[in-house]
Scaffold this motif. Structure first.
Motif, PDB file in Angstrom:
ATOM      1  N   ASN A 200       0.831  -1.214   0.000  1.00  0.00           N
ATOM      2  CA  ASN A 200       0.000   0.000   0.000  1.00  0.00           C
ATOM      3  C   ASN A 200       0.864   1.263   0.000  1.00  0.00           C
ATOM      4  OD1 ASN A 200      -2.245  -1.721   0.138  1.00  0.00           O
ATOM      5  ND2 ASN A 200      -2.206  -1.705   2.371  1.00  0.00           N
ATOM      6  N   ASP A 201       1.908   1.237  -0.820  1.00  0.00           N
ATOM      7  CA  ASP A 201       2.846   2.347  -1.015  1.00  0.00           C
ATOM      8  C   ASP A 201       3.782   2.595   0.164  1.00  0.00           C
ATOM      9  OD1 ASP A 201       1.902   2.975  -3.602  1.00  0.00           O
ATOM     10  OD2 ASP A 201       0.259   4.161  -2.754  1.00  0.00           O
ATOM     11  N   ALA A 202       3.645   1.841   1.241  1.00  0.00           N
ATOM     12  CA  ALA A 202       4.535   2.003   2.395  1.00  0.00           C
ATOM     13  C   ALA A 202       5.759   1.097   2.239  1.00  0.00           C
ATOM     14  CB  ALA A 202       3.799   1.664   3.688  1.00  0.00           C
ATOM     15  N   PRO A 203       6.967   1.627   2.395  1.00  0.00           N
ATOM     16  CA  PRO A 203       8.170   0.805   2.226  1.00  0.00           C
ATOM     17  C   PRO A 203       8.225  -0.353   3.219  1.00  0.00           C
ATOM     18  CG  PRO A 203       8.724   3.144   2.250  1.00  0.00           C
ATOM     19  CD  PRO A 203       7.290   3.037   2.686  1.00  0.00           C
ATOM     20  N   ARG A 204       8.680  -1.490   2.732  1.00  0.00           N
ATOM     21  CA  ARG A 204       8.863  -2.660   3.575  1.00  0.00           C
ATOM     22  C   ARG A 204      10.316  -3.149   3.514  1.00  0.00           C
ATOM     23  NH1 ARG A 204       4.902  -0.975   5.604  1.00  0.00           N
ATOM     24  NH2 ARG A 204       2.880  -2.020   5.840  1.00  0.00           N
ATOM     25  N   GLN A 205      10.747  -3.657   2.388  1.00  0.00           N
ATOM     26  CA  GLN A 205      12.106  -4.164   2.258  1.00  0.00           C
ATOM     27  C   GLN A 205      12.939  -3.205   1.412  1.00  0.00           C
ATOM     28  OE1 GLN A 205      10.224  -7.999   0.905  1.00  0.00           O
ATOM     29  NE2 GLN A 205      12.044  -8.872   1.885  1.00  0.00           N
ATOM     30  N   ASP A 206      14.198  -3.044   1.780  1.00  0.00           N
ATOM     31  CA  ASP A 206      15.138  -2.234   1.011  1.00  0.00           C
ATOM     32  C   ASP A 206      16.534  -2.738   1.340  1.00  0.00           C
ATOM     33  OD1 ASP A 206      16.641  -0.386  -0.337  1.00  0.00           O
ATOM     34  OD2 ASP A 206      15.601   1.370   0.458  1.00  0.00           O
ATOM     35  N   SER A 207      17.073  -3.554   0.460  1.00  0.00           N
ATOM     36  CA  SER A 207      18.334  -4.219   0.757  1.00  0.00           C
ATOM     37  C   SER A 207      19.109  -4.427  -0.534  1.00  0.00           C
ATOM     38  CB  SER A 207      18.071  -5.550   1.474  1.00  0.00           C
ATOM     39  OG  SER A 207      19.273  -6.143   1.938  1.00  0.00           O
ATOM     40  N   SER A 208      20.137  -5.238  -0.460  1.00  0.00           N
ATOM     41  CA  SER A 208      21.018  -5.482  -1.592  1.00  0.00           C
ATOM     42  C   SER A 208      21.428  -6.941  -1.604  1.00  0.00           C
ATOM     43  CB  SER A 208      22.263  -4.591  -1.486  1.00  0.00           C
ATOM     44  OG  SER A 208      23.284  -5.029  -2.351  1.00  0.00           O
ATOM     45  N   PHE A 249       5.432  -5.373  10.886  1.00  0.00           N
ATOM     46  CA  PHE A 249       4.395  -4.985   9.931  1.00  0.00           C
ATOM     47  C   PHE A 249       3.238  -5.977   9.987  1.00  0.00           C
ATOM     48  CE2 PHE A 249       8.613  -4.100   7.946  1.00  0.00           C
ATOM     49  CZ  PHE A 249       8.576  -2.719   8.044  1.00  0.00           C
ATOM     50  N   PRO A 250       2.030  -5.537   9.642  1.00  0.00           N
ATOM     51  CA  PRO A 250       0.909  -6.473   9.588  1.00  0.00           C
ATOM     52  C   PRO A 250       1.016  -7.407   8.389  1.00  0.00           C
ATOM     53  CG  PRO A 250       0.216  -4.303   8.833  1.00  0.00           C
ATOM     54  CD  PRO A 250       1.614  -4.144   9.357  1.00  0.00           C
ATOM     55  N   TYR A 251       0.434  -8.582   8.528  1.00  0.00           N
ATOM     56  CA  TYR A 251       0.346  -9.505   7.398  1.00  0.00           C
ATOM     57  C   TYR A 251      -0.642  -8.964   6.362  1.00  0.00           C
ATOM     58  CZ  TYR A 251       3.093 -12.953   9.963  1.00  0.00           C
ATOM     59  OH  TYR A 251       4.100 -13.608  10.617  1.00  0.00           O
ATOM     60  N   LEU A 252      -0.654  -9.602   5.202  1.00  0.00           N
ATOM     61  CA  LEU A 252      -1.495  -9.136   4.104  1.00  0.00           C
ATOM     62  C   LEU A 252      -2.958  -9.448   4.353  1.00  0.00           C
ATOM     63  CD1 LEU A 252       0.751 -10.279   1.106  1.00  0.00           C
ATOM     64  CD2 LEU A 252       0.497  -7.962   2.046  1.00  0.00           C
ATOM     65  N   SER A 253      -3.816  -8.572   3.842  1.00  0.00           N
ATOM     66  CA  SER A 253      -5.258  -8.790   3.891  1.00  0.00           C
ATOM     67  C   SER A 253      -5.858  -8.358   2.565  1.00  0.00           C
ATOM     68  CB  SER A 253      -5.892  -8.022   5.058  1.00  0.00           C
ATOM     69  OG  SER A 253      -5.635  -6.636   4.951  1.00  0.00           O
ATOM     70  N   ALA A 254      -7.093  -8.788   2.318  1.00  0.00           N
ATOM     71  CA  ALA A 254      -7.747  -8.491   1.046  1.00  0.00           C
ATOM     72  C   ALA A 254      -7.770  -6.990   0.792  1.00  0.00           C
ATOM     73  CB  ALA A 254      -9.161  -9.051   1.048  1.00  0.00           C
ATOM     74  N   GLY A 255      -7.442  -6.603  -0.423  1.00  0.00           N
ATOM     75  CA  GLY A 255      -7.405  -5.208  -0.812  1.00  0.00           C
ATOM     76  C   GLY A 255      -6.028  -4.582  -0.765  1.00  0.00           C
ATOM     77  N   ASP A 256      -5.079  -5.218  -0.086  1.00  0.00           N
ATOM     78  CA  ASP A 256      -3.715  -4.697  -0.068  1.00  0.00           C
ATOM     79  C   ASP A 256      -3.100  -4.767  -1.461  1.00  0.00           C
ATOM     80  OD1 ASP A 256      -3.754  -4.171   2.643  1.00  0.00           O
ATOM     81  OD2 ASP A 256      -2.722  -6.017   3.218  1.00  0.00           O
ATOM     82  N   VAL A 257      -2.158  -3.874  -1.709  1.00  0.00           N
ATOM     83  CA  VAL A 257      -1.401  -3.866  -2.960  1.00  0.00           C
ATOM     84  C   VAL A 257       0.065  -4.079  -2.629  1.00  0.00           C
ATOM     85  CG1 VAL A 257      -0.719  -2.535  -4.988  1.00  0.00           C
ATOM     86  CG2 VAL A 257      -3.057  -2.347  -4.098  1.00  0.00           C
ATOM     87  N   VAL A 258       0.636  -5.142  -3.184  1.00  0.00           N
ATOM     88  CA  VAL A 258       2.038  -5.483  -2.958  1.00  0.00           C
ATOM     89  C   VAL A 258       2.834  -5.118  -4.213  1.00  0.00           C
ATOM     90  CG1 VAL A 258       3.695  -7.314  -2.450  1.00  0.00           C
ATOM     91  CG2 VAL A 258       1.411  -7.388  -1.438  1.00  0.00           C
ATOM     92  N   GLU A 259       3.896  -4.352  -4.022  1.00  0.00           N
ATOM     93  CA  GLU A 259       4.788  -4.029  -5.135  1.00  0.00           C
ATOM     94  C   GLU A 259       6.210  -4.414  -4.759  1.00  0.00           C
ATOM     95  OE1 GLU A 259       3.545  -0.189  -7.338  1.00  0.00           O
ATOM     96  OE2 GLU A 259       2.937   0.109  -5.231  1.00  0.00           O
TER      97      GLU A 259
END
Length: 274
Positions: A200-208, A249-259
């Motif tokens: 939902n546009d909120a950053p989660r992972q950022d690595s290398s 972070f919360p787990y996924l639920s219906a309506g979430d958008v994963v990018e």
């Protein structure tokens, strides 16, 4: 080179991206499959191929359904730490069902009653040459047909609490491996690669990929000592920190958008459906 597949599930057509132009590969190969990759992929003049039109077409996974999807667990040092585990001394191996593979814009379906469905951005490796008892990691890299953006979606209750001692229950639900959009040949990439994910546009992972415990060459070499990897097989090489399993972070639920996104490999956008 870059390959993708477009069309409805089961009816995708192969496409080459070269010199800024999409080209239809249907006259050269029926699909982006093991036989095509084992033959070295496309080796002709792209200008001799007809242009391809993607308007209004679904983007499918960039390879046909693989014979095997082999996955590596806890292969990033920071992710192992957030999982409460010591870094593994040799690769942790598990399998996903090949029918989990879907396109990069297809929906992710939460299993009925699931409350712990999680995302995992990963570097995927597609095999282009049979790998068995390889002599070295250097030789193993010669077996790589290309790299791909992969989401190793996981159901953590099935994986950990109801596993029976292995992880595949939590990895093999339908739609649990969005793949693509591109299959990119090794010459197009320069490591290390940045991996990122958002919900939902909120950053989660950022690595290398520099945080990988076991690199691609080592993984293929290691796997070849225990199993035969065939052209078209997919290896998911592990995920960095920043998943819901961390407790941050919360787990996924219906309506979430994963990018998810990896340098040079494109971006995915999946809507979560209940």
């Amino acid at each position: 080179m870059r390959y993708l597949r477009a069309g409805e599930p089961g009816a995708e057509r192969p496409i080459l991206y070269a010199d800024g132009v999409l080209r239809d590969l249907s006259e050269v190969t029926a699909d982006i499959d093991g036989a095509f990759l084992a033959g070295g992929g496309f080796t002709g003049d792209p200008d001799e191929l007809p242009a391809a039109d993607l308007d209004h077409h679904r983007i499918g996974p960039p390879i046909v359904r693989p014979g095997a999807v082999v996955c590596i667990g806890q292969n990033y040092a920071a992710h192992a730490a957030e999982s409460g585990a010591q870094p593994p001394v040799e690769p942790i191996i598990f399998y996903k069902a090949p029918n989990t593979v879907v396109g990069p814009e297809d929906d992710i379906r939460i299993p009925p009653g699931s409350k712990r469905t999680d995302w995992e951005v990963e570097l995927g490796v597609v095999i282009g040459r049979t790998a068995r008892y390889l002599p070295s990691p250097e030789a193993a890299l010669e077996c790589v047909a290309g790299y791909v953006l992969s989401n190793d979606v996981s159901e953590r209750e099935y994986q950990l609490d109801r596993s029976g001692g292995q992880w595949s229950k939590g990895k093999s639900c339908e739609t649990f491996n969005p793949l693509g959009p591109w299959l990119v040949t090794p010459d197009e990439l320069r490591f290390p690669l940045r991996l990122r994910s958002w919900v939902n546009d909120a950053p989660r992972q950022d690595s290398s990929t520099a945080d990988m415990i076991f690199d691609v060459g080592f993984l293929i070499w290691h796997l070849s000592q225990f199993t035969v990897l065939e052209p078209g097989d997919l290896i998911n090489t592990g995920t960095p920190e920043g998943v819901a399993l961390s407790g941050r972070f919360p787990y996924l639920s219906a309506g979430d958008v994963v990018e998810i996104e990896i340098d040079g490999l494109g971006r995915q956008r999946s809507v979560v459906k209940g």
